[in-house]
Design a protein around this motif. Structure first.
Motif, PDB file in Angstrom:
ATOM      1  N   SER A 164       0.845  -1.206   0.000  1.00 43.00           N
ATOM      2  CA  SER A 164       0.000   0.000   0.000  1.00 43.00           C
ATOM      3  C   SER A 164       0.879   1.254   0.000  1.00 43.00           C
ATOM      4  CB  SER A 164      -0.981  -0.001   1.174  1.00 43.00           C
ATOM      5  OG  SER A 164      -0.315  -0.129   2.384  1.00 43.00           O
ATOM      6  N   GLY A 165       2.089   1.154   0.603  1.00 42.07           N
ATOM      7  CA  GLY A 165       3.036   2.270   0.561  1.00 42.07           C
ATOM      8  C   GLY A 165       3.477   2.560  -0.875  1.00 42.07           C
ATOM      9  N   ALA A 166       3.745   1.497  -1.647  1.00 36.66           N
ATOM     10  CA  ALA A 166       4.168   1.667  -3.048  1.00 36.66           C
ATOM     11  C   ALA A 166       3.047   2.290  -3.876  1.00 36.66           C
ATOM     12  CB  ALA A 166       4.571   0.305  -3.631  1.00 36.66           C
ATOM     13  N   LEU A 167       1.800   1.854  -3.625  1.00 40.77           N
ATOM     14  CA  LEU A 167       0.662   2.414  -4.367  1.00 40.77           C
ATOM     15  C   LEU A 167       0.429   3.873  -3.973  1.00 40.77           C
ATOM     16  CD1 LEU A 167      -1.690  -0.700  -4.267  1.00 40.77           C
ATOM     17  CD2 LEU A 167      -0.605   0.286  -6.289  1.00 40.77           C
ATOM     18  N   ASN A 168       0.682   4.170  -2.704  1.00 37.17           N
ATOM     19  CA  ASN A 168       0.597   5.565  -2.231  1.00 37.17           C
ATOM     20  C   ASN A 168       1.635   6.432  -2.939  1.00 37.17           C
ATOM     21  OD1 ASN A 168       2.034   7.510  -0.096  1.00 37.17           O
ATOM     22  ND2 ASN A 168      -0.174   7.599   0.260  1.00 37.17           N
ATOM     23  N   MET A 169       2.857   5.901  -3.090  1.00 42.94           N
ATOM     24  CA  MET A 169       3.921   6.683  -3.758  1.00 42.94           C
ATOM     25  C   MET A 169       3.618   6.869  -5.244  1.00 42.94           C
ATOM     26  SD  MET A 169       7.609   5.955  -2.215  1.00 42.94           S
ATOM     27  CE  MET A 169       7.910   5.500  -0.529  1.00 42.94           C
ATOM     28  N   TRP A 170       2.980   5.845  -5.849  1.00 45.51           N
ATOM     29  CA  TRP A 170       2.575   5.965  -7.263  1.00 45.51           C
ATOM     30  C   TRP A 170       1.563   7.101  -7.410  1.00 45.51           C
ATOM     31  CZ3 TRP A 170      -2.653   4.006  -8.202  1.00 45.51           C
ATOM     32  CH2 TRP A 170      -3.117   4.319  -9.477  1.00 45.51           C
ATOM     33  N   TYR A 171       0.541   7.115  -6.571  1.00 44.35           N
ATOM     34  CA  TYR A 171      -0.535   8.088  -6.745  1.00 44.35           C
ATOM     35  C   TYR A 171      -0.110   9.494  -6.312  1.00 44.35           C
ATOM     36  CZ  TYR A 171      -5.286   9.761  -7.173  1.00 44.35           C
ATOM     37  OH  TYR A 171      -6.402  10.448  -7.582  1.00 44.35           O
ATOM     38  N   THR A 197      -7.640  -3.292   4.418  1.00 46.32           N
ATOM     39  CA  THR A 197      -6.715  -2.250   4.886  1.00 46.32           C
ATOM     40  C   THR A 197      -5.985  -1.600   3.709  1.00 46.32           C
ATOM     41  OG1 THR A 197      -6.407  -3.451   6.938  1.00 46.32           O
ATOM     42  CG2 THR A 197      -4.759  -1.793   6.432  1.00 46.32           C
ATOM     43  N   ILE A 198      -5.522  -2.428   2.763  1.00 47.98           N
ATOM     44  CA  ILE A 198      -4.831  -1.897   1.579  1.00 47.98           C
ATOM     45  C   ILE A 198      -5.797  -1.021   0.778  1.00 47.98           C
ATOM     46  CG2 ILE A 198      -3.687  -2.492  -0.602  1.00 47.98           C
ATOM     47  CD1 ILE A 198      -2.775  -5.134   0.800  1.00 47.98           C
ATOM     48  N   PHE A 199      -7.019  -1.522   0.581  1.00 49.44           N
ATOM     49  CA  PHE A 199      -8.047  -0.762  -0.153  1.00 49.44           C
ATOM     50  C   PHE A 199      -8.325   0.572   0.555  1.00 49.44           C
ATOM     51  CE2 PHE A 199     -12.558   0.390  -0.290  1.00 49.44           C
ATOM     52  CZ  PHE A 199     -12.729   0.627  -1.643  1.00 49.44           C
ATOM     53  N   PHE A 200      -8.452   0.498   1.876  1.00 50.71           N
ATOM     54  CA  PHE A 200      -8.761   1.690   2.668  1.00 50.71           C
ATOM     55  C   PHE A 200      -7.655   2.736   2.531  1.00 50.71           C
ATOM     56  CE2 PHE A 200      -9.036   4.263   6.477  1.00 50.71           C
ATOM     57  CZ  PHE A 200     -10.397   4.451   6.638  1.00 50.71           C
ATOM     58  N   TYR A 201      -6.413   2.291   2.661  1.00 52.80           N
ATOM     59  CA  TYR A 201      -5.289   3.234   2.617  1.00 52.80           C
ATOM     60  C   TYR A 201      -5.105   3.837   1.216  1.00 52.80           C
ATOM     61  CZ  TYR A 201      -0.620   5.185   3.299  1.00 52.80           C
ATOM     62  OH  TYR A 201       0.453   6.038   3.367  1.00 52.80           O
ATOM     63  N   VAL A 202      -5.210   2.977   0.201  1.00 50.07           N
ATOM     64  CA  VAL A 202      -4.918   3.445  -1.162  1.00 50.07           C
ATOM     65  C   VAL A 202      -6.102   4.200  -1.755  1.00 50.07           C
ATOM     66  CG1 VAL A 202      -4.313   2.726  -3.506  1.00 50.07           C
ATOM     67  CG2 VAL A 202      -3.256   1.593  -1.544  1.00 50.07           C
ATOM     68  N   VAL A 203      -7.293   3.605  -1.695  1.00 53.99           N
ATOM     69  CA  VAL A 203      -8.438   4.205  -2.383  1.00 53.99           C
ATOM     70  C   VAL A 203      -9.127   5.266  -1.511  1.00 53.99           C
ATOM     71  CG1 VAL A 203     -10.665   3.755  -3.499  1.00 53.99           C
ATOM     72  CG2 VAL A 203      -8.776   2.142  -3.777  1.00 53.99           C
ATOM     73  N   ILE A 204      -9.529   4.875  -0.300  1.00 53.73           N
ATOM     74  CA  ILE A 204     -10.298   5.811   0.539  1.00 53.73           C
ATOM     75  C   ILE A 204      -9.414   6.983   0.991  1.00 53.73           C
ATOM     76  CG2 ILE A 204     -11.722   6.063   2.628  1.00 53.73           C
ATOM     77  CD1 ILE A 204     -12.995   4.071   0.787  1.00 53.73           C
ATOM     78  N   TYR A 205      -8.199   6.666   1.484  1.00 59.92           N
ATOM     79  CA  TYR A 205      -7.344   7.727   2.014  1.00 59.92           C
ATOM     80  C   TYR A 205      -6.573   8.454   0.909  1.00 59.92           C
ATOM     81  CZ  TYR A 205      -3.328   9.958   4.241  1.00 59.92           C
ATOM     82  OH  TYR A 205      -2.360  10.855   4.592  1.00 59.92           O
ATOM     83  N   THR A 206      -5.680   7.718   0.217  1.00 61.75           N
ATOM     84  CA  THR A 206      -4.763   8.372  -0.738  1.00 61.75           C
ATOM     85  C   THR A 206      -5.503   9.016  -1.914  1.00 61.75           C
ATOM     86  OG1 THR A 206      -3.063   6.750  -0.192  1.00 61.75           O
ATOM     87  CG2 THR A 206      -2.739   8.002  -2.208  1.00 61.75           C
ATOM     88  N   MET A 207      -6.410   8.241  -2.547  1.00 63.81           N
ATOM     89  CA  MET A 207      -7.036   8.755  -3.777  1.00 63.81           C
ATOM     90  C   MET A 207      -8.180   9.712  -3.499  1.00 63.81           C
ATOM     91  SD  MET A 207      -7.188   5.420  -6.175  1.00 63.81           S
ATOM     92  CE  MET A 207      -5.721   4.587  -6.724  1.00 63.81           C
ATOM     93  N   TRP A 208      -8.904   9.463  -2.415  1.00 66.54           N
ATOM     94  CA  TRP A 208     -10.141  10.221  -2.221  1.00 66.54           C
ATOM     95  C   TRP A 208     -10.007  11.331  -1.181  1.00 66.54           C
ATOM     96  CZ3 TRP A 208     -15.113   8.027   0.487  1.00 66.54           C
ATOM     97  CH2 TRP A 208     -16.147   8.948   0.329  1.00 66.54           C
ATOM     98  N   LEU A 209      -9.682  10.982   0.062  1.00 67.29           N
ATOM     99  CA  LEU A 209      -9.859  11.954   1.134  1.00 67.29           C
ATOM    100  C   LEU A 209      -8.640  12.812   1.458  1.00 67.29           C
ATOM    101  CD1 LEU A 209     -12.055   9.746   3.482  1.00 67.29           C
ATOM    102  CD2 LEU A 209     -12.787  11.642   2.061  1.00 67.29           C
ATOM    103  N   LYS A 210      -7.435  12.335   1.126  1.00 70.65           N
ATOM    104  CA  LYS A 210      -6.220  13.049   1.530  1.00 70.65           C
ATOM    105  C   LYS A 210      -6.181  14.482   0.986  1.00 70.65           C
ATOM    106  CE  LYS A 210      -1.200  12.821   1.418  1.00 70.65           C
ATOM    107  NZ  LYS A 210      -0.024  12.013   1.059  1.00 70.65           N
ATOM    108  N   ARG A 211      -6.607  14.645  -0.264  1.00 68.36           N
ATOM    109  CA  ARG A 211      -6.514  15.969  -0.896  1.00 68.36           C
ATOM    110  C   ARG A 211      -7.817  16.750  -0.771  1.00 68.36           C
ATOM    111  NH1 ARG A 211      -2.496  15.128  -5.919  1.00 68.36           N
ATOM    112  NH2 ARG A 211      -1.608  13.163  -5.250  1.00 68.36           N
ATOM    113  N   TRP A 212      -8.778  16.171  -0.047  1.00 69.92           N
ATOM    114  CA  TRP A 212     -10.109  16.759  -0.054  1.00 69.92           C
ATOM    115  C   TRP A 212     -10.548  17.278   1.308  1.00 69.92           C
ATOM    116  CZ3 TRP A 212     -15.012  14.464   1.599  1.00 69.92           C
ATOM    117  CH2 TRP A 212     -16.112  15.213   1.161  1.00 69.92           C
ATOM    118  N   THR A 213     -10.131  16.611   2.372  1.00 66.89           N
ATOM    119  CA  THR A 213     -10.624  17.019   3.692  1.00 66.89           C
ATOM    120  C   THR A 213      -9.480  17.242   4.686  1.00 66.89           C
ATOM    121  OG1 THR A 213     -11.774  16.209   5.672  1.00 66.89           O
ATOM    122  CG2 THR A 213     -11.089  14.565   4.107  1.00 66.89           C
ATOM    123  N   PRO A 214      -9.628  18.246   5.559  1.00 66.32           N
ATOM    124  CA  PRO A 214      -8.597  18.453   6.587  1.00 66.32           C
ATOM    125  C   PRO A 214      -8.592  17.346   7.639  1.00 66.32           C
ATOM    126  CG  PRO A 214     -10.412  20.012   6.853  1.00 66.32           C
ATOM    127  CD  PRO A 214     -10.650  19.294   5.557  1.00 66.32           C
TER     128      PRO A 214
END
Lengths: 54, 309
Positions: free
Chosen positions: B64-71, B127-144
């Motif tokens: 999930s760290g590698a997918l986070n770095m990709w995105y 957990t991988i889905f949550f970290y990559v899709v919910i956190y990295t792709m969706w919420l990280k850049r959208w909500t404080p």
């Protein structure tokens, strides 16, 4: 670009080829170990001889 | 690993660069907390199965760290803290990181299922889905509240370790989750207080930017209050005992005092001593988490050897 028996690229990529090789070897050992534990509860000789614990 | 990279001599990726994609420092936290979750569980596991389970939980975290770095390659290139990561440094392409992340996700989930059980494997996949899709792709850049949500992903490993041993969830594993989940926001908000330019430049909506620094200070304090309640509550379950309760009591009092000081300070005082209090709190937070889980581990060891029996 011709690739000779010992091209410069072999030296350059040695670390990642070696790293990947070791990872794959470790994976094989891991799967074997896991199989031994699952099938025979840790008895390696039993696992190799093929007899299953009852 | 693509053909076009064969002539790229200067920036040739070495094995360590691919390993760095897995965020090894985060993996050490995953290994430690998953190990504690596995050992604290009331079901004993064969040591080799336990080792394999921890290894693949860690590998799933790395994937999930590698997918986070990709995105996140675009914002990693802007932030000073992340500029040397393999993708912004030009060592590894974003596509390679994505391929590695997807492959290792599949391998780790499958192997955890085969080694331990399929509930733990499904939990790791989630957990991988949550970290990559919910956190990295969706919420990280959208909500404080990004830090709060990202913290949940980091809080799952002890629950997965527990699930690998027991095949389920219990109040103890939920409390271990709560410990990391509630610890993460004060830890990162303290960091954001003294590393502010990084997040501002990358336009990541950190609480310090969207709600101001005063609100962030208040958030640190109130999250620490709730954290202390859950940390002490864990001491009254099968996780706890005299060692855990003593350690937790000391650490939580110290942590509350630190959070209170941060809350009461104004920006001028912080600027004057170069955020000494915030830096101290950040350092203390690392010891806080390590010692809580260390104490759970000690209690599990004492329990296993029948010391409290």
């Amino acid at each position: 670009m011709s690739i000779g028996r010992q091209h410069e690229i072999h030296k350059r990529r040695f670390s990642r080829n070696m790293g990947l090789g070791l990872v794959l070897a470790a994976f094989v050992v891991l799967v074997f170990g896991l199989t031994v534990v699952k099938v025979t509860d840790g008895n390696v000789s039993q696992a190799i001889s093929g007899s299953v614990a009852k | 690993m693509s053909d076009t990279s064969a002539d790229n001599i200067v920036n040739e990726a070495q094995f360590g660069d691919y390993f760095a994609l897995l965020k090894p420092r985060v993996m050490t936290l995953v290994v430690f907390t998953a190990f504690v979750g596995l050992l604290a569980a009331p079901v004993s596991v064969h040591p080799f199965v336990g080792f394999t389970a921890i290894l693949f939980i860690a590998l799933g975290g790395g994937a999930s760290g590698a997918l986070n770095m990709w995105y996140d390659a675009d914002i990693d290139a802007i932030m000073r803290r992340t500029q040397k990561r393999p993708i912004p440094a030009g060592k590894v392409t974003a596509d390679e990181a994505k391929a590695l992340g997807i492959a290792l996700s599949g391998v780790s989930v499958l192997m955890l299922g085969l080694a331990a059980n399929w509930f733990a494997a499904a939990f790791l996949a989630f957990t991988i889905f949550f970290y990559v899709v919910i956190y990295t792709m969706w919420l990280k850049r959208w909500t404080p509240q990004n830090i709060v949500i990202g913290g949940a992903a980091g809080a799952f490993p002890p629950m997965i370790g527990w699930a690998a041993a027991t095949g389920g969830v219990s109040i103890e594993s939920v409390l271990m989750f709560a410990l990391i989940f509630l610890w993460t926001p004060p830890h990162f908000w303290a960091l954001a207080l003294f590393m502010r330019n990084d997040y501002d430049n990358a336009k990541v909506p950190m609480l310090t930017v969207t709600h101001g620094r005063r609100a962030t200070r208040a958030h640190i304090f109130w999250y620490t209050v709730v954290l202390a309640i859950f940390a002490m509550a864990a001491g009254f379950t099968s996780l706890g005992g005299p060692v855990y309760l003593s350690v937790a009591a000391i650490l939580n009092v110290q942590f509350l005092i630190g959070a209170f000081r941060i809350w009461r300070r104004d920006e001028d005082a912080s600027e004057a001593d170069n955020f000494a209090e915030e830096r101290k709190f950040f350092k203390m937070s690392l010891a806080y988490l390590f010692l809580h889980f260390g104490a759970i581990l000690v209690e599990a060891g004492l329990d296993r050897f029948g010391v409290w029996a």
